[in-house]
Design a protein around this motif. Sequence first.
Motif, PDB file in Angstrom:
ATOM      1  N   GLU A  37       0.827  -1.203   0.000  1.00  0.00           N
ATOM      2  CA  GLU A  37       0.000   0.000   0.000  1.00  0.00           C
ATOM      3  C   GLU A  37       0.870   1.264   0.000  1.00  0.00           C
ATOM      4  O   GLU A  37       0.571   2.234  -0.688  1.00  0.00           O
ATOM      5  N   LEU A  38       1.954   1.249   0.756  1.00  0.00           N
ATOM      6  CA  LEU A  38       2.867   2.390   0.767  1.00  0.00           C
ATOM      7  C   LEU A  38       3.524   2.588  -0.588  1.00  0.00           C
ATOM      8  O   LEU A  38       3.710   3.718  -1.041  1.00  0.00           O
ATOM      9  N   ARG A  39       3.896   1.490  -1.242  1.00  0.00           N
ATOM     10  CA  ARG A  39       4.563   1.586  -2.545  1.00  0.00           C
ATOM     11  C   ARG A  39       3.636   2.150  -3.617  1.00  0.00           C
ATOM     12  O   ARG A  39       4.103   2.721  -4.595  1.00  0.00           O
ATOM     13  N   ARG A  40       2.327   1.978  -3.454  1.00  0.00           N
ATOM     14  CA  ARG A  40       1.369   2.504  -4.424  1.00  0.00           C
ATOM     15  C   ARG A  40       1.148   4.002  -4.292  1.00  0.00           C
ATOM     16  O   ARG A  40       0.560   4.609  -5.172  1.00  0.00           O
ATOM     17  N   MET A  41       1.617   4.574  -3.201  1.00  0.00           N
ATOM     18  CA  MET A  41       1.399   5.998  -2.974  1.00  0.00           C
ATOM     19  C   MET A  41       2.248   6.810  -3.956  1.00  0.00           C
ATOM     20  O   MET A  41       3.373   6.426  -4.266  1.00  0.00           O
ATOM     21  N   GLU A  50      -2.795  10.058   6.142  1.00  0.00           N
ATOM     22  CA  GLU A  50      -2.412   8.798   5.496  1.00  0.00           C
ATOM     23  C   GLU A  50      -1.797   7.840   6.507  1.00  0.00           C
ATOM     24  O   GLU A  50      -2.092   6.641   6.496  1.00  0.00           O
ATOM     25  N   PHE A  51      -0.960   8.365   7.383  1.00  0.00           N
ATOM     26  CA  PHE A  51      -0.334   7.556   8.430  1.00  0.00           C
ATOM     27  C   PHE A  51      -1.400   6.908   9.302  1.00  0.00           C
ATOM     28  O   PHE A  51      -1.351   5.706   9.570  1.00  0.00           O
ATOM     29  N   SER A  52      -2.372   7.690   9.714  1.00  0.00           N
ATOM     30  CA  SER A  52      -3.445   7.186  10.569  1.00  0.00           C
ATOM     31  C   SER A  52      -4.243   6.090   9.868  1.00  0.00           C
ATOM     32  O   SER A  52      -4.559   5.060  10.465  1.00  0.00           O
ATOM     33  N   ARG A  53      -4.544   6.290   8.603  1.00  0.00           N
ATOM     34  CA  ARG A  53      -5.318   5.304   7.843  1.00  0.00           C
ATOM     35  C   ARG A  53      -4.531   4.016   7.636  1.00  0.00           C
ATOM     36  O   ARG A  53      -5.046   2.912   7.811  1.00  0.00           O
ATOM     37  N   LEU A  54      -3.255   4.145   7.290  1.00  0.00           N
ATOM     38  CA  LEU A  54      -2.435   2.966   7.003  1.00  0.00           C
ATOM     39  C   LEU A  54      -2.159   2.120   8.241  1.00  0.00           C
ATOM     40  O   LEU A  54      -2.150   0.897   8.188  1.00  0.00           O
ATOM     41  N   SER A  59      -7.846   6.099  17.325  1.00  0.00           N
ATOM     42  CA  SER A  59      -7.946   7.306  18.140  1.00  0.00           C
ATOM     43  C   SER A  59      -6.904   8.325  17.703  1.00  0.00           C
ATOM     44  O   SER A  59      -5.723   8.005  17.563  1.00  0.00           O
ATOM     45  N   ARG A  60      -7.341   9.555  17.502  1.00  0.00           N
ATOM     46  CA  ARG A  60      -6.422  10.615  17.077  1.00  0.00           C
ATOM     47  C   ARG A  60      -5.436  10.960  18.207  1.00  0.00           C
ATOM     48  O   ARG A  60      -4.361  11.477  17.949  1.00  0.00           O
ATOM     49  N   GLN A  61      -5.787  10.662  19.451  1.00  0.00           N
ATOM     50  CA  GLN A  61      -4.886  10.967  20.563  1.00  0.00           C
ATOM     51  C   GLN A  61      -3.585  10.176  20.470  1.00  0.00           C
ATOM     52  O   GLN A  61      -2.569  10.592  20.982  1.00  0.00           O
ATOM     53  N   TRP A  62      -3.599   9.012  19.801  1.00  0.00           N
ATOM     54  CA  TRP A  62      -2.395   8.207  19.662  1.00  0.00           C
ATOM     55  C   TRP A  62      -1.608   8.555  18.419  1.00  0.00           C
ATOM     56  O   TRP A  62      -0.390   8.507  18.410  1.00  0.00           O
ATOM     57  N   VAL A  63      -2.306   8.868  17.333  1.00  0.00           N
ATOM     58  CA  VAL A  63      -1.638   9.024  16.047  1.00  0.00           C
ATOM     59  C   VAL A  63      -0.757  10.269  15.984  1.00  0.00           C
ATOM     60  O   VAL A  63       0.351  10.218  15.449  1.00  0.00           O
ATOM     61  N   GLU A  64      -1.191  11.375  16.522  1.00  0.00           N
ATOM     62  CA  GLU A  64      -0.409  12.611  16.441  1.00  0.00           C
ATOM     63  C   GLU A  64       0.930  12.524  17.171  1.00  0.00           C
ATOM     64  O   GLU A  64       1.963  12.890  16.606  1.00  0.00           O
ATOM     65  N   PRO A  65       0.959  12.044  18.423  1.00  0.00           N
ATOM     66  CA  PRO A  65       2.265  11.945  19.099  1.00  0.00           C
ATOM     67  C   PRO A  65       3.231  10.994  18.402  1.00  0.00           C
ATOM     68  O   PRO A  65       4.426  11.269  18.324  1.00  0.00           O
TER      69      PRO A  65
END
Length: 131
Positions: A37-41, A50-54, A59-65
């Motif tokens: 999936e990353l290679r198709r980007m 994109e990071f959060s989706r992949l 929870s957004r509280q985990w993804v940002e840090p």
Amino acid sequence: MGLQGSRLLSPWPPLVTPEIRRLIGWSRHDLCELFLELRRMPQQGVNLAEFSRLIKFDSRQWVEPIFELFHPHSKRVPYFSIIGPMVVMSDQHYISRASMLFCMFDFNNSGAVNNAEFFIGLRALLKGCTT
């Protein structure tokens, strides 16, 4: 003994924050799917959404840090700096991890990693692992 010696004697596995635990222990199958999936980007980096989706964060509280730990440049993080350390911290055997890293960084599919590919791979691993 110095800093490096004290690291050798530190508890294993190393203590990690709860956020980082989400990147540890992935299976080979899941990592292969993520890598494809990353290679198709279209770009060689991912933004926060994109990071959060992949990574499938709920929870957004985990993804940002976690995203900020990778020191984004222009709000993007190179995907090799993310997936490389995830392979190293996966639940695979040692030889399987090495094999997967080899396949990821053999860009020209020559069956051998040349100096440039080795440098790119090593830099991505060190950059990602020192977050």
